[in-house]
Every structure is written in structure tokens, then in C-alpha cells.
Design a protein around this motif. Structure first.
Motif, PDB file in Angstrom:
ATOM      1  N   GLU A   2      65.769  35.401  88.386  1.00 36.92           N
ATOM      2  CA  GLU A   2      65.507  34.157  89.099  1.00 36.92           C
ATOM      3  C   GLU A   2      66.234  34.168  90.444  1.00 36.92           C
ATOM      4  N   ILE A   3      65.467  34.048  91.533  1.00 34.93           N
ATOM      5  CA  ILE A   3      66.032  33.937  92.877  1.00 34.93           C
ATOM      6  C   ILE A   3      65.785  32.508  93.328  1.00 34.93           C
ATOM      7  N   VAL A   4      66.856  31.749  93.476  1.00 34.56           N
ATOM      8  CA  VAL A   4      66.741  30.314  93.729  1.00 34.56           C
ATOM      9  C   VAL A   4      67.337  29.970  95.090  1.00 34.56           C
ATOM     10  N   SER A   5      66.999  28.791  95.600  1.00 32.36           N
ATOM     11  CA  SER A   5      67.510  28.358  96.898  1.00 32.36           C
ATOM     12  C   SER A   5      68.915  27.782  96.807  1.00 32.36           C
ATOM     13  N   GLU A   6      69.283  27.249  95.630  1.00 40.11           N
ATOM     14  CA  GLU A   6      70.616  26.686  95.418  1.00 40.11           C
ATOM     15  C   GLU A   6      70.976  26.857  93.957  1.00 40.11           C
ATOM     16  N   LYS A   7      72.266  27.007  93.691  1.00 42.90           N
ATOM     17  CA  LYS A   7      72.737  27.123  92.316  1.00 42.90           C
ATOM     18  C   LYS A   7      73.626  25.919  92.048  1.00 42.90           C
TER      19      LYS A   7
ATOM     20  N   ILE B 254      70.522  35.426  87.781  1.00 44.17           N
ATOM     21  CA  ILE B 254      70.297  34.210  88.556  1.00 44.17           C
ATOM     22  C   ILE B 254      71.060  34.346  89.866  1.00 44.17           C
ATOM     23  N   THR B 255      70.329  34.467  90.967  1.00 40.80           N
ATOM     24  CA  THR B 255      70.953  34.669  92.263  1.00 40.80           C
ATOM     25  C   THR B 255      70.281  33.791  93.300  1.00 40.80           C
ATOM     26  N   LYS B 256      70.966  33.568  94.408  1.00 35.11           N
ATOM     27  CA  LYS B 256      70.394  32.758  95.486  1.00 35.11           C
ATOM     28  C   LYS B 256      70.437  33.544  96.781  1.00 35.11           C
ATOM     29  N   GLY B 257      69.649  33.084  97.755  1.00 38.30           N
ATOM     30  CA  GLY B 257      69.614  33.753  99.047  1.00 38.30           C
ATOM     31  C   GLY B 257      68.205  33.994  99.507  1.00 38.30           C
ATOM     32  N   ASP B 258      68.085  34.834 100.532  1.00 42.79           N
ATOM     33  CA  ASP B 258      66.773  35.160 101.084  1.00 42.79           C
ATOM     34  C   ASP B 258      65.945  35.938 100.058  1.00 42.79           C
ATOM     35  N   LEU B 259      64.724  35.492  99.813  1.00 42.38           N
ATOM     36  CA  LEU B 259      63.891  36.073  98.759  1.00 42.38           C
ATOM     37  C   LEU B 259      63.669  37.569  98.960  1.00 42.38           C
TER      38      LEU B 259
ATOM     39  N   VAL C  70      73.748  21.920  89.550  1.00 40.34           N
ATOM     40  CA  VAL C  70      73.431  21.366  88.225  1.00 40.34           C
ATOM     41  C   VAL C  70      71.922  21.206  88.013  1.00 40.34           C
ATOM     42  N   PRO C  71      71.167  20.598  88.947  1.00 40.18           N
ATOM     43  CA  PRO C  71      69.721  20.474  88.719  1.00 40.18           C
ATOM     44  C   PRO C  71      69.017  21.813  88.540  1.00 40.18           C
ATOM     45  N   THR C  72      69.437  22.829  89.298  1.00 34.93           N
ATOM     46  CA  THR C  72      68.799  24.145  89.178  1.00 34.93           C
ATOM     47  C   THR C  72      69.069  24.754  87.815  1.00 34.93           C
ATOM     48  N   TYR C  73      70.332  24.743  87.377  1.00 32.82           N
ATOM     49  CA  TYR C  73      70.643  25.307  86.059  1.00 32.82           C
ATOM     50  C   TYR C  73      69.984  24.512  84.943  1.00 32.82           C
ATOM     51  N   ARG C  74      69.920  23.189  85.084  1.00 28.42           N
ATOM     52  CA  ARG C  74      69.260  22.369  84.067  1.00 28.42           C
ATOM     53  C   ARG C  74      67.785  22.771  83.949  1.00 28.42           C
ATOM     54  N   ARG C  75      67.127  22.935  85.090  1.00 34.39           N
ATOM     55  CA  ARG C  75      65.708  23.330  85.084  1.00 34.39           C
ATOM     56  C   ARG C  75      65.528  24.693  84.436  1.00 34.39           C
ATOM     57  N   LEU C  76      66.375  25.660  84.814  1.00 32.50           N
ATOM     58  CA  LEU C  76      66.237  27.006  84.275  1.00 32.50           C
ATOM     59  C   LEU C  76      66.476  27.031  82.769  1.00 32.50           C
ATOM     60  N   LEU C  77      67.484  26.318  82.301  1.00 30.28           N
ATOM     61  CA  LEU C  77      67.758  26.308  80.872  1.00 30.28           C
ATOM     62  C   LEU C  77      66.629  25.654  80.092  1.00 30.28           C
ATOM     63  N   GLU C  78      66.012  24.638  80.675  1.00 35.60           N
ATOM     64  CA  GLU C  78      64.851  24.033  80.022  1.00 35.60           C
ATOM     65  C   GLU C  78      63.705  25.030  79.938  1.00 35.60           C
ATOM     66  N   GLU C  79      63.509  25.809  81.006  1.00 39.13           N
ATOM     67  CA  GLU C  79      62.454  26.823  80.987  1.00 39.13           C
ATOM     68  C   GLU C  79      62.772  27.922  79.976  1.00 39.13           C
TER      69      GLU C  79
ATOM     70  N   PRO D 286      78.792  24.381  87.922  1.00 33.36           N
ATOM     71  CA  PRO D 286      77.591  23.644  87.483  1.00 33.36           C
ATOM     72  C   PRO D 286      77.279  23.855  86.000  1.00 33.36           C
ATOM     73  N   VAL D 287      77.497  25.082  85.520  1.00 32.36           N
ATOM     74  CA  VAL D 287      77.203  25.383  84.117  1.00 32.36           C
ATOM     75  C   VAL D 287      78.193  24.664  83.201  1.00 32.36           C
ATOM     76  N   LEU D 288      79.457  24.640  83.594  1.00 30.35           N
ATOM     77  CA  LEU D 288      80.448  23.913  82.800  1.00 30.35           C
ATOM     78  C   LEU D 288      80.121  22.426  82.762  1.00 30.35           C
ATOM     79  N   GLU D 289      79.691  21.884  83.897  1.00 36.91           N
ATOM     80  CA  GLU D 289      79.349  20.457  83.945  1.00 36.91           C
ATOM     81  C   GLU D 289      78.217  20.124  82.978  1.00 36.91           C
ATOM     82  N   LEU D 290      77.304  21.058  82.788  1.00 37.33           N
ATOM     83  CA  LEU D 290      76.199  20.839  81.868  1.00 37.33           C
ATOM     84  C   LEU D 290      76.609  20.998  80.407  1.00 37.33           C
TER      85      LEU D 290
END
Length: 237
Positions: free
Chosen positions: A148-153, A123-128, A155-164, A185-189
């Protein structure tokens, strides 16, 4: 506690070197600006302020940094920067995009050892385009169940990924160098974090606050070689 069903890995400065190149580009940028100003122009501070303000527009990565450099250069020099020096700034960006992928000591072996126990994802972020190129050149893509290359890492992003992934937060461990993006973010979840600090960290990634309750589900490691044993400790908790 549910057993750990998945481990996530950050990429930049966790698996391979990255911030070293960005810091060198910033030093080169500051040297260009030094030719236009007298004394301390607070170039580094002013560049970071522009970068931070532009994150919501340009996102993370080399291209966003470069646009922020050009904007800062125009501002700091009051529009006096030459076209030739703007071209030098663009050249800094091209060099960043072409830098080699240098794996950090022991990371391949550590990821392989963890992957033999539990599925791993990247799970990384940055320019695709840039992130895809680095993953490809690393030679490690086959080790990961998902990339997974995401725009931001956050709580919402990790929540979405874990649901997937169909994995509960308490069944997930994230490994990374950034407290702000990889761990907090992961600890918060309700998940687990293995913090693997790098010797350089961008100022933005140091902006993180962990509660005492969250920190009991986090361990800070000295090297990648400690990862398999740290994961065994979580499994035995």
C-alpha cells in the motif's frame, strides 16, 4: 487478547536507506543558496517551513521537496537565483529519484522470519512512481501480502486499511522508524508498534506524542534481527 493476524512494515529507513540521500540533497541545496546570501540565512529552517506548508498541496517525496526548494530559493535570494542554479536544484531531484535501493542490515531475513509466522504487508507513503520503483528494485515485493502506497499515514488511513484487511487493530502490529507515521496512529487505534529507529529522521517525522497508556503496546528495538523475538513477545502477552 486476540492473536496477531497481520504485521505491517514501513519502507523508507525501515527496510532501506532513504533519509541519508535527502539530507545530502539538502546540504547541496544550502551550498547553492550560500552563494547568494551573507551570513546565516536560516536556509534549513526556512526550507522546512515551506516544505511543511506545502505538504497538503504537493504531498511527501522528492517532487514535493524539489518544488519547495525552488520556492525557498526564490524567496531567500529575493528572486536573484539564476536559471542555471534552478537547474542544479532540479538535478538534485533527479539524482534522488535514481539513488540505489540499499537494504538495511538484516531486514530481508527479519521480514522472511515474520512472514513465516503471520501475513505481512508493506505500508509506505510518498511519490507513487518513486515508491513503486524502490519496492520493485528492493527484490522484497513477493514477501508481502499487500503493498500500500498512501498519501498520508495517520489514524484515518490505518483505520481504512485495517477495515480492508478485515483485521482488528488489536490484531495488528506496525513496524517502522517513524513514531509519527508508523507507530503513534496504530497505537491510538489500539494496535501494537515495534519502533525500529534509524540514525537519521526528518524533522517532521519527529513530531509525535505518545501517551503512557499507548506506550505499553510499543517496544523499541536495536536492530531488525530483534523483530522475530519482539513479535513472539507480543503473541505471548
Amino acid at each position: 487478547m486476540p492473536s496477531i493476524r497481520m504485521v505491517g512494515f514501513d519502507a523508507d529507513d525501515t527496510l532501506w536507506r532513504s533519509q541519508d540521500y535527502f539530507d545530502q540533497a539538502q546540504r547541496d541545496f544550502e551550498a547553492i543558496i550560500a552563494g547568494y546570501v551573507n551570513g546565516d540565512a536560516r536556509t534549513s529552517e526556512r526550507l522546512y517551513a515551506v516544505e511543511k506548508a506545502n505538504l497538503a498541496v504537493f504531498g511527501y517525496g522528492v517532487k514535493g521537496m524539489t518544488l519547495s526548494m525552488i520556492e525557498s530559493a526564490i524567496d531567500i535570494t529575493a528572486g536573484r537565483i539564476s536559471g542555471a542554479d534552478v537547474h542544479r536544484i532540479v538535478a538534485l531531484a533527479k539524482a534522488l529519484l535514481r539513488h540505489p535501493v540499499e537494504l538495511l542490515p538484516g531486514v530481508r531475513e527479519a521480514v522472511q522470519a515474520v512472514a513465516a509466522t503471520v501475513p505481512v504487508v508493506l505500508i509506505t507513503k510518498g511519490d507513487l512512481f518513486h515508491q513503486e520503483a524502490k519496492v520493485r528494485e528492493s527484490g522484497m515485493s513477493s514477501l508481502f501480502r499487500r503493498i500500500e502506497i498512501v498519501s498520508e499515514k495517520d489514524v484515518p488511513t490505518y483505520r481504512r486499511l485495517l477495515e480492508e484487511f478485515e483485521v482488528a487493530p488489536a490484531e495488528f502490529v506496525m513496524v517502522g522508524n517513524s513514531l509519527r507515521s508508523d507507530i503513534a496512529p496504530v497505537l491510538e487505534l489500539g494496535g501494537w508498534g515495534l519502533h525500529l529507529p534509524y540514525h537519521l529522521t526528518w524533522e517532521h517525522e519527529r513530531e509525535a506524542t505518545l501517551s503512557a497508556g499507548d506506550q505499553v503496546r510499543m517496544a523499541t528495538l536495536g536492530s531488525a534481527a530483534e523483530l522475530p523475538a519482539a513479535l513472539r513477545s507480543i503473541l505471548a502477552a
